[in-house]
Each structure stands twice: as structure tokens, then as C-alpha cells.
Design an enzyme around this catalytic site. Structure first.
Site, PDB file in Angstrom:
ATOM      1  N   ASP A  70       0.854  -1.202   0.000  1.00 56.21           N
ATOM      2  CA  ASP A  70       0.000   0.000   0.000  1.00 56.21           C
ATOM      3  C   ASP A  70       0.878   1.235   0.000  1.00 56.21           C
ATOM      4  O   ASP A  70       2.004   1.209   0.506  1.00 56.21           O
ATOM      5  CB  ASP A  70      -0.922  -0.005   1.241  1.00 56.21           C
ATOM      6  N   VAL A  89       1.608   1.976  -6.739  1.00 53.73           N
ATOM      7  CA  VAL A  89       1.490   1.008  -7.840  1.00 53.73           C
ATOM      8  C   VAL A  89       1.641   1.671  -9.213  1.00 53.73           C
ATOM      9  O   VAL A  89       1.938   0.999 -10.203  1.00 53.73           O
ATOM     10  CB  VAL A  89       0.145   0.235  -7.798  1.00 53.73           C
ATOM     11  N   TYR A 101     -13.068   7.222 -13.870  1.00 55.96           N
ATOM     12  CA  TYR A 101     -13.151   5.950 -13.128  1.00 55.96           C
ATOM     13  C   TYR A 101     -13.796   4.875 -14.010  1.00 55.96           C
ATOM     14  O   TYR A 101     -13.288   3.755 -14.102  1.00 55.96           O
ATOM     15  CB  TYR A 101     -13.989   6.166 -11.861  1.00 55.96           C
ATOM     16  N   LYS A 152     -12.294   1.088 -15.226  1.00 56.60           N
ATOM     17  CA  LYS A 152     -12.859  -0.212 -14.840  1.00 56.60           C
ATOM     18  C   LYS A 152     -13.273  -1.022 -16.081  1.00 56.60           C
ATOM     19  O   LYS A 152     -13.175  -2.252 -16.063  1.00 56.60           O
ATOM     20  CB  LYS A 152     -14.020  -0.017 -13.857  1.00 56.60           C
TER      21      LYS A 152
HETATM   22  N1  LIG Z   1     -15.953   0.528  -2.350  1.00 60.12           N
HETATM   23  C1  LIG Z   1     -16.730   0.283  -3.396  1.00 60.12           C
HETATM   24  O1  LIG Z   1     -17.956   0.463  -3.337  1.00 60.12           O
HETATM   25  C2  LIG Z   1     -16.120  -0.275  -4.674  1.00 60.12           C
HETATM   26  C3  LIG Z   1     -16.991  -0.752  -5.656  1.00 60.12           C
HETATM   27  C4  LIG Z   1     -16.471  -1.308  -6.813  1.00 60.12           C
HETATM   28  C5  LIG Z   1     -15.110  -1.400  -6.984  1.00 60.12           C
HETATM   29  N2  LIG Z   1     -14.278  -0.909  -6.033  1.00 60.12           N
HETATM   30  C6  LIG Z   1     -12.843  -1.059  -6.283  1.00 60.12           C
HETATM   31  O2  LIG Z   1     -12.313  -1.933  -5.295  1.00 60.12           O
HETATM   32  C7  LIG Z   1     -10.959  -1.601  -5.013  1.00 60.12           C
HETATM   33  C8  LIG Z   1     -10.775  -1.405  -3.515  1.00 60.12           C
HETATM   34  O3  LIG Z   1     -11.589  -0.322  -3.093  1.00 60.12           O
HETATM   35  P1  LIG Z   1     -11.899   0.003  -1.553  1.00 60.12           P
HETATM   36  O4  LIG Z   1     -13.286   0.491  -1.523  1.00 60.12           O
HETATM   37  O5  LIG Z   1     -11.482  -1.133  -0.705  1.00 60.12           O
HETATM   38  O6  LIG Z   1     -10.936   1.261  -1.350  1.00 60.12           O
HETATM   39  P2  LIG Z   1     -10.249   1.917  -0.070  1.00 60.12           P
HETATM   40  O7  LIG Z   1     -10.178   3.361  -0.381  1.00 60.12           O
HETATM   41  O8  LIG Z   1     -10.884   1.474   1.205  1.00 60.12           O
HETATM   42  O9  LIG Z   1      -8.782   1.276  -0.129  1.00 60.12           O
HETATM   43  C9  LIG Z   1      -7.927   1.505  -1.205  1.00 60.12           C
HETATM   44  C10 LIG Z   1      -6.486   1.323  -0.739  1.00 60.12           C
HETATM   45  O10 LIG Z   1      -5.637   1.526  -1.879  1.00 60.12           O
HETATM   46  C11 LIG Z   1      -4.517   2.284  -1.460  1.00 60.12           C
HETATM   47  N3  LIG Z   1      -3.966   3.016  -2.603  1.00 60.12           N
HETATM   48  C12 LIG Z   1      -4.520   4.077  -3.236  1.00 60.12           C
HETATM   49  N4  LIG Z   1      -3.703   4.503  -4.203  1.00 60.12           N
HETATM   50  C13 LIG Z   1      -2.614   3.686  -4.185  1.00 60.12           C
HETATM   51  C14 LIG Z   1      -1.430   3.640  -4.955  1.00 60.12           C
HETATM   52  N5  LIG Z   1      -1.184   4.531  -5.923  1.00 60.12           N
HETATM   53  N6  LIG Z   1      -0.529   2.670  -4.684  1.00 60.12           N
HETATM   54  C15 LIG Z   1      -0.749   1.775  -3.683  1.00 60.12           C
HETATM   55  N7  LIG Z   1      -1.855   1.789  -2.925  1.00 60.12           N
HETATM   56  C16 LIG Z   1      -2.777   2.740  -3.166  1.00 60.12           C
HETATM   57  C17 LIG Z   1      -5.070   3.227  -0.390  1.00 60.12           C
HETATM   58  O11 LIG Z   1      -4.035   3.731   0.436  1.00 60.12           O
HETATM   59  C18 LIG Z   1      -6.046   2.326   0.338  1.00 60.12           C
HETATM   60  O12 LIG Z   1      -5.417   1.650   1.421  1.00 60.12           O
HETATM   61  C19 LIG Z   1     -10.657  -0.361  -5.850  1.00 60.12           C
HETATM   62  O13 LIG Z   1     -10.008  -0.754  -7.049  1.00 60.12           O
HETATM   63  C20 LIG Z   1     -12.023   0.203  -6.160  1.00 60.12           C
HETATM   64  O14 LIG Z   1     -12.031   0.949  -7.358  1.00 60.12           O
HETATM   65  C21 LIG Z   1     -14.753  -0.340  -4.890  1.00 60.12           C
END
Ligand SMILES: NC(=O)c1ccc[n+]([C@@H]2O[C@H](COP(=O)([O-])OP(=O)(O)OC[C@H]3O[C@@H](n4cnc5c(N)ncnc54)[C@H](O)[C@@H]3O)[C@@H](O)[C@H]2O)c1
Length: 250
Positions: free
Chosen positions: A36, A63, A155, A159
Site C-alpha cells: 500500500d 502502484v 473511473y 474499470k
Molecule cells: N468501495 C466500493 O464500493 C467499490 C466498488 C467497486 C469497486 N471498487 C474497487 O475496489 C478496489 C478497492 O476499493 P476500496 O473500496 O477497498 O478502497 P479503499 O479506499 O478502502 O482502499 C484503497 C487502498 O488503496 C490504497 N492506494 C490508493 N492509491 C494507491 C497507490 N497509488 N498505490 C498503492 N496503494 C494505493 C489506499 O491507500 C487504500 O489503502 C478499488 O479498485 C475500487 O475501485 C470499490
């Protein structure tokens, strides 16, 4: 124990679904590399896993930067010797902005994390997976990979793009033992969505109108990830799998 003796690297493991996967993978016997940009969050979870008898290490990096992606993978390899599973979970949202409200640097940043980041991390782990003849890549897409409105004008293309990238990975490397799939969640209660769900009545109405009638808990998504990471799913290749409480049934 579905993941016994396997080593998994999970990006975005400091929060939300990345964190939930780290916990469930460890419960299933995997050794976990929690990657992270927020080391504090990843380290906290790694410590929790170690306290529960698991093996886990936290690594810091962005990343979207090639050198940092490679560094995280190399540190994981130094620690555990090999990586069997990569979960590209790190992602950032664009606050549902339409195109005219997105500045060029914001476009580049979100593309960089959500799409290029998955490519950089995958390229960093693939050679040793191919050498072994086995490996699993799980990419986090979204219902925004199928329809508009699950995100904004940058976004949503990231995706859609990650689903295409997942299919191409399967096409190119499936016969070399690589299994790549995409998880496509609907609304999940995480740091990414907390404020939106609390403050946006339209989203609350939309969620109560879905078959499940609610948002998912992060662990509900992690259970699917465990299955895709395990050998039980070895006939699933290049699949974008919706786990959205029925959001997209109509
Ligand atoms: N939460 C939702 O409703 C939802 C729905 C569909 C898809 N998603 C996708 O699921 C995945 C996880 O989402 P989440 O809701 O758990 O998010 P979150 O914000 O709770 O966690 C995301 C994590 O990614 C880390 N991060 C961000 N940028 C980074 C980088 N450049 N390098 C390394 N780490 C980095 C952040 O520090 C954080 O710990 C994402 O790809 C998101 O697009 C989320």
C-alpha cells in the site's frame, strides 16, 4: 485451508477490500504481502495477522510508479521466496465527475493507479509465475466496468479497461498456467465510499432498490477473492465476475 502454502501479494491492503482479503487469505493459510502507499494501514493489518499466528509483511509503494511496483514485488519475494497470487486491489475514485470537470492531471492520476498500476504490478510478478507454470492474478474492476454511473468519466473507463486487460492476460498467458479474473463489486462499505453513502440520499435510495437492498461488507467480496485465488476456480479464466447485490439486474 484453501490457500495453504500459497503466497499472495495484495495491493491496497491498508484499507477496505484489500485489508479484508489479507485477513481472509491469511485465515485460509496464505502468507500475505500487504502492499500500500499507506504503510501505516498495511502494517497495522500485517501485525494483526501475525498476532493471530499468520505470516504477513507490509511493503510501501505507489502502484502507478514502475520502480516502486517492482520494489514492492522484490521485497515480497525476498521475504517469502515466491508469489502465487497477485490481487490488484488498489484504486481511487473520481467522485463521479463528468468529463468537463476532470483536469488532465486528475485523469492521468486515476488512470495511473486503477489501470497502469495493475499492469505494472502484474508485469513485476508474472515472470516468476510463468517460470513456475502457475499463478493467479485478480484485478479489481467494478460494476463501473459494465455500466455508466458507478463512477465518473475517468473511473468508469479505468474499470472497463481493467476488464479488457484481464481478458488479454488470460488470452496471452492462460496456457502458461496463469489464471486471471476480475472482481466487479457493486457498492461496498469502505473508506472509499463511507462519506458518499452517508451523505448521498440518491445512493441510499438506489441501494435499497437493489435485490440485496444494501451495500456489501468488504469481507463478502474477500470470500469471492479467496475462491478465485484458490485451485477450486482453476477453470475460470478471463472472467469479469459481478458481485453487486443485484445492482445491475435491470
Ligand atoms: N468501495 C466500493 O464500493 C467499490 C466498488 C467497486 C469497486 N471498487 C474497487 O475496489 C478496489 C478497492 O476499493 P476500496 O473500496 O477497498 O478502497 P479503499 O479506499 O478502502 O482502499 C484503497 C487502498 O488503496 C490504497 N492506494 C490508493 N492509491 C494507491 C497507490 N497509488 N498505490 C498503492 N496503494 C494505493 C489506499 O491507500 C487504500 O489503502 C478499488 O479498485 C475500487 O475501485 C470499490
Amino acid at each position: 485451508m484453501l490457500l495453504k502454502n500459497k503466497v499472495a501479494l495484495i495491493t491496497g491492503a491498508g484499507s477496505g477490500m484489500g485489508k479484508a482479503q489479507a485477513v481472509e487469505y491469511s485465515n485460509e493459510g496464505a502468507k500475505v504481502i500487504l502492499a500500500d502507499i499507506n504503510l501505516e494501514g498495511a502494517e497495522k493489518t500485517a501485525q494483526q495477522l501475525r498476532d493471530n499466528g499468520g505470516e504477513a509483511v507490509a511493503v510501501k509503494g505507489n502502484v502507478a510508479k514502475k520502480a516502486e511496483a517492482e520494489d514492492m514485488v522484490n521485497k515480497g519475494l525476498e521475504h517469502f521466496g515466491h508469489i502465487d497470487i497477485l490481487s490488484n486491489t488498489a484504486g481511487i475514485l473520481d467522485n463521479y465527475k463528468p468529463s468537463l470537470e476532470i483536469e488532465e492531471d486528475e485523469w492521468d492520476q486515476i488512470m495511473g493507479v486503477n489501470l497502469k498500476g495493475a499492469y505494472l504490478m502484474t508485469n513485476a510478478v508474472l515472470p516468476q509465475m510463468i517460470e513456475k507454470g502457475k499463478g493467479t492474478v485478480i484485478n479489481f474492476a467494478s460494476i463501473a466496468g459494465f455500466v455508466a454511473g458507478g463512477g465518473g468519466a475517468v473511473y468508469t473507463p479505468t474499470k472497463h479497461g481493467i476488464i479488457g486487460y484481464t481478458k488479454q492476460l488470460s488470452f496471452d498467458y492462460g496456457k502458461k498456467g496463469i489464471k486471471a479474473n476480475a472482481i466487479c463489486p457493486g457498492a461496498v462499505e469502505t473508506a472509499m465510499t463511507k462519506e458518499i453513502f452517508e451523505e448521498n440520499e440518491a445512493i441510499q435510495d438506489l441501494l435499497s432498490d437493489t435485490p440485496a437492498g444494501r451495500a456489501a461488507k468488504p469481507e463478502e467480496i474477500a470470500y469471492l477473492s479467496v475462491f478465485l485465488a484458490s485451485d477450486k476456480s482453476d477453470f475460470i479464466h478471463g472472467a469479469p465476475i459481478k458481485i453487486d447485490g443485484g445492482w445491475t439486474v435491470k
